[in-house]
Scaffold this active site. Sequence first.
Site, PDB file in Angstrom:
ATOM      1  N   THR A 205       0.840  -1.138  -0.040  1.00 19.77           N
ATOM      2  CA  THR A 205      -0.054  -0.100  -0.040  1.00 19.77           C
ATOM      3  C   THR A 205       0.895   1.259  -0.203  1.00 19.77           C
ATOM      4  O   THR A 205       1.823   1.205   0.678  1.00 19.77           O
ATOM      5  CB  THR A 205      -0.967  -0.029   1.155  1.00 19.77           C
ATOM      6  OG1 THR A 205      -1.859  -1.040   1.199  1.00 19.77           O
ATOM      7  CG2 THR A 205      -1.738   1.527   1.397  1.00 19.77           C
ATOM      8  N   PHE A 207       1.019   4.983   0.789  1.00 16.48           N
ATOM      9  CA  PHE A 207       0.589   6.070   1.832  1.00 16.48           C
ATOM     10  C   PHE A 207       1.310   7.457   1.257  1.00 16.48           C
ATOM     11  O   PHE A 207       2.289   7.319   0.851  1.00 16.48           O
ATOM     12  CB  PHE A 207       0.988   5.896   3.119  1.00 16.48           C
ATOM     13  CG  PHE A 207       0.283   4.792   3.778  1.00 16.48           C
ATOM     14  CD1 PHE A 207      -0.794   4.604   4.617  1.00 16.48           C
ATOM     15  CD2 PHE A 207       0.578   3.377   3.551  1.00 16.48           C
ATOM     16  CE1 PHE A 207      -1.365   3.728   5.305  1.00 16.48           C
ATOM     17  CE2 PHE A 207       0.250   2.269   4.209  1.00 16.48           C
ATOM     18  CZ  PHE A 207      -0.987   2.331   4.896  1.00 16.48           C
TER      19      PHE A 207
END
Length: 309
Positions: A205, A207
């Site tokens: 992921t 960020f």
Amino acid sequence: MLGVRRRSTAAGVMETYAAPARPIVAAMTAAAAAEPGRAVAFQGAPGANSHVAALECFPDGLPLPCFAFEDAIDAVRDGRADCAVIPIENSLHGRVADIHFLLPESGLVITGEHFLSIRHALMGTGTRDDVREAMSHPQAIGQCRHWLKAHGIRQMAYPDTAGAAAYVAELGDPAVAALAPPGAAAIYGLNLLGLDIADADHNTTRFVVLARGGKPPVGPGPWMTTLIFEVKNIPAALYKAMGGFATNGVNMTKLESYQRGGQFVATEFFADIEGKPGDAAVDRALEELGFHSKWVRVLGTYRRARDRG
């Protein structure tokens, strides 16, 4: 299917969290309130992937849990946190829902990026054979959907991963488990029933760090710039708008379209490019983009955390 707590309109109300998470949230909130200059807001309960990312980005920071993305953004805007660490996209499941709308409306600036390898674990109060349902954030469920289907486990959405773990601990039903980072099991006293259950091992992921104001980029970089724009509603507008990046040798690493306002005629675009305003090539590309667009807005320039090659 079990019901999920609805978010209170009063941000930060403890009742929005499951009971096992409330004392931990209260202690973290008090610590952040005492030193807001060190506070790093994140969405979710303690133990969530965003909590892990916040600690990795700012080892000396004070993580501030917020129930929703809007709450984390508000914490920065209100001065209760110095910055927020917010997930924007995942290698398996694509963009994080609504974040492309929240970022432009936030008034905050992207000042950094961070990539987190995601490890999903199944955890509950009983044994693996007891589990009939698993709850978690829709992104986590999407990243593990094949594994869950193969094991005959029904899926239930919950606002965040670690919050689901806290709720499973409060519920105490061996048939209901949570998908969350492995560390959440220890925080909420759950049994680890399965590790690394994502459908692919490259699960990552991205960020972004959001702050009230960005500092001018200084140093050799390499730099990334994130921007949004809306092209004119004429034939080949996007093709012409992109031409400036090609002719000036500016690498565009991301381009996504989305609709706003329900008219289906005004498509907005979210883009990442390598480089920064002030670089001659980037300035020429942005000038040409502006000529073919209704408007262009830079959301931030920040040091690149990972090679896009």
